[in-house]
Write an enzyme that holds these catalytic residues in place. Sequence first.
Site, PDB file in Angstrom:
ATOM      1  N   ILE A  33       0.703  -0.791  -0.149  1.00  0.00           N
ATOM      2  CA  ILE A  33      -0.096  -0.005   0.054  1.00  0.00           C
ATOM      3  C   ILE A  33       0.750   1.610   0.392  1.00  0.00           C
ATOM      4  O   ILE A  33       0.827   2.269  -1.112  1.00  0.00           O
ATOM      5  CB  ILE A  33      -0.950  -0.050   1.869  1.00  0.00           C
ATOM      6  CG1 ILE A  33      -2.138  -1.085   1.336  1.00  0.00           C
ATOM      7  CG2 ILE A  33      -1.973   1.405   0.963  1.00  0.00           C
ATOM      8  CD1 ILE A  33      -3.107  -1.260   2.340  1.00  0.00           C
ATOM      9  N   GLY A  53       6.354   4.177   4.401  1.00  0.00           N
ATOM     10  CA  GLY A  53       7.713   5.139   4.747  1.00  0.00           C
ATOM     11  C   GLY A  53       8.805   5.529   5.618  1.00  0.00           C
ATOM     12  O   GLY A  53       9.413   4.804   4.835  1.00  0.00           O
ATOM     13  N   PHE A  72      10.484   5.265   7.990  1.00  0.00           N
ATOM     14  CA  PHE A  72      10.821   3.613   8.593  1.00  0.00           C
ATOM     15  C   PHE A  72       9.996   2.351   8.513  1.00  0.00           C
ATOM     16  O   PHE A  72      10.007   1.607  10.001  1.00  0.00           O
ATOM     17  CB  PHE A  72      11.398   3.867  10.161  1.00  0.00           C
ATOM     18  CG  PHE A  72      10.320   4.837  10.803  1.00  0.00           C
ATOM     19  CD1 PHE A  72       9.978   5.747  11.057  1.00  0.00           C
ATOM     20  CD2 PHE A  72       9.253   4.272  11.508  1.00  0.00           C
ATOM     21  CE1 PHE A  72       9.327   6.617  11.791  1.00  0.00           C
ATOM     22  CE2 PHE A  72       8.364   4.717  12.364  1.00  0.00           C
ATOM     23  CZ  PHE A  72       8.098   6.096  12.313  1.00  0.00           C
ATOM     24  N   GLY A  73       8.984   2.234   8.082  1.00  0.00           N
ATOM     25  CA  GLY A  73       8.118   0.998   7.146  1.00  0.00           C
ATOM     26  C   GLY A  73       7.194   1.720   6.789  1.00  0.00           C
ATOM     27  O   GLY A  73       7.383   1.648   5.728  1.00  0.00           O
ATOM     28  N   GLU A  74       6.318   0.325   6.472  1.00  0.00           N
ATOM     29  CA  GLU A  74       5.833  -0.134   5.461  1.00  0.00           C
ATOM     30  C   GLU A  74       4.265   0.205   5.335  1.00  0.00           C
ATOM     31  O   GLU A  74       3.568  -1.176   6.554  1.00  0.00           O
ATOM     32  CB  GLU A  74       6.244  -0.974   4.260  1.00  0.00           C
ATOM     33  CG  GLU A  74       6.201  -2.104   4.351  1.00  0.00           C
ATOM     34  CD  GLU A  74       6.601  -3.265   3.543  1.00  0.00           C
ATOM     35  OE1 GLU A  74       8.231  -2.601   2.261  1.00  0.00           O
ATOM     36  OE2 GLU A  74       6.716  -4.400   3.647  1.00  0.00           O
ATOM     37  N   ASP A 123      -0.377  16.456  11.925  1.00  0.00           N
ATOM     38  CA  ASP A 123      -0.170  15.700  11.111  1.00  0.00           C
ATOM     39  C   ASP A 123      -1.178  15.646  10.066  1.00  0.00           C
ATOM     40  O   ASP A 123      -0.801  15.016   9.035  1.00  0.00           O
ATOM     41  CB  ASP A 123       0.928  15.182  10.574  1.00  0.00           C
ATOM     42  CG  ASP A 123       2.518  14.814   9.458  1.00  0.00           C
ATOM     43  OD1 ASP A 123       2.440  15.955   8.830  1.00  0.00           O
ATOM     44  OD2 ASP A 123       2.608  14.145   8.865  1.00  0.00           O
ATOM     45  N   LYS A 153      -3.012  15.552   7.159  1.00  0.00           N
ATOM     46  CA  LYS A 153      -2.384  16.496   5.315  1.00  0.00           C
ATOM     47  C   LYS A 153      -3.797  15.365   4.517  1.00  0.00           C
ATOM     48  O   LYS A 153      -4.087  14.359   5.198  1.00  0.00           O
ATOM     49  CB  LYS A 153      -1.554  16.081   5.478  1.00  0.00           C
ATOM     50  CG  LYS A 153      -0.601  15.209   5.791  1.00  0.00           C
ATOM     51  CD  LYS A 153       0.485  15.253   5.498  1.00  0.00           C
ATOM     52  CE  LYS A 153       1.490  13.946   5.627  1.00  0.00           C
ATOM     53  NZ  LYS A 153       3.044  13.954   5.281  1.00  0.00           N
ATOM     54  N   ASN A 179      -2.854  11.956   5.403  1.00  0.00           N
ATOM     55  CA  ASN A 179      -3.390  10.906   6.572  1.00  0.00           C
ATOM     56  C   ASN A 179      -4.395  10.724   6.453  1.00  0.00           C
ATOM     57  O   ASN A 179      -5.303  10.291   7.569  1.00  0.00           O
ATOM     58  CB  ASN A 179      -2.379  11.558   7.211  1.00  0.00           C
ATOM     59  CG  ASN A 179      -0.362  11.567   7.429  1.00  0.00           C
ATOM     60  OD1 ASN A 179      -0.153  10.602   6.698  1.00  0.00           O
ATOM     61  ND2 ASN A 179      -0.401  12.341   7.784  1.00  0.00           N
TER      62      ASN A 179
END
Length: 208
Positions: A36, A39, A41-43, A153, A155, A158
């Site tokens: 999907i 980011g 430090f991840g996914e 955050d 936006k 998100n």
Amino acid sequence: TQDKPPTPKKTPSKRPREEDADRKLQPDDFEPLALIGRGAFGEVRLVRRTDTRQIFALKSMLKSAMVAKNQVAHIKAERDMLALSEDPSIAMLYDSFQTQSHLYMVMEFLAGGDLMSLLVKLDTLPEDACKFYIAEIAQAIQAVHDHGFAHRDVKPENVGLSASGDGSWQAKLIDLGTCARCPPGGRPGRRPRPPCPPAARRSAARGC
């Protein structure tokens, strides 16, 4: 004699059942279907649970990257906030677990993607659609505040879109990775400034 008022029905929680709580999930419990997004430090991957065949969005975060970027407190706040909330304007956290190297969050999958993708596709939204989504986002932010957190955050990327029963899309907050717990009557992460000495105030007024 007066009739007793009807007892309100308790809405069943979407959290894991008590009999499943003792069993710790593992990455092998989920079949990866599609990526999907990624980011810092991840996914996040679209997955299917192997036993129940349910569809989820599985968010995985590399522990070493979180520590290196000083994001441990934010991720803990995100997990705490999502664990408290079952508000329909916030994406549901169904479960969380960890391995030696990663943290995982089993999230609600929103088939409509995110608001940014919709804006890119349509370029502009009709005025009534703008009012609708702004109202839903405001409701979601209020739900975060009601639990004692600040999102920090907000936006289009998100804000996720979930299909509703009438064919429209409902806006939901999907990423709270930078949220913080708010102290009573204050802002997250802010400390009161010490009193400024009179000499320093005079120097600042002169532009020194």
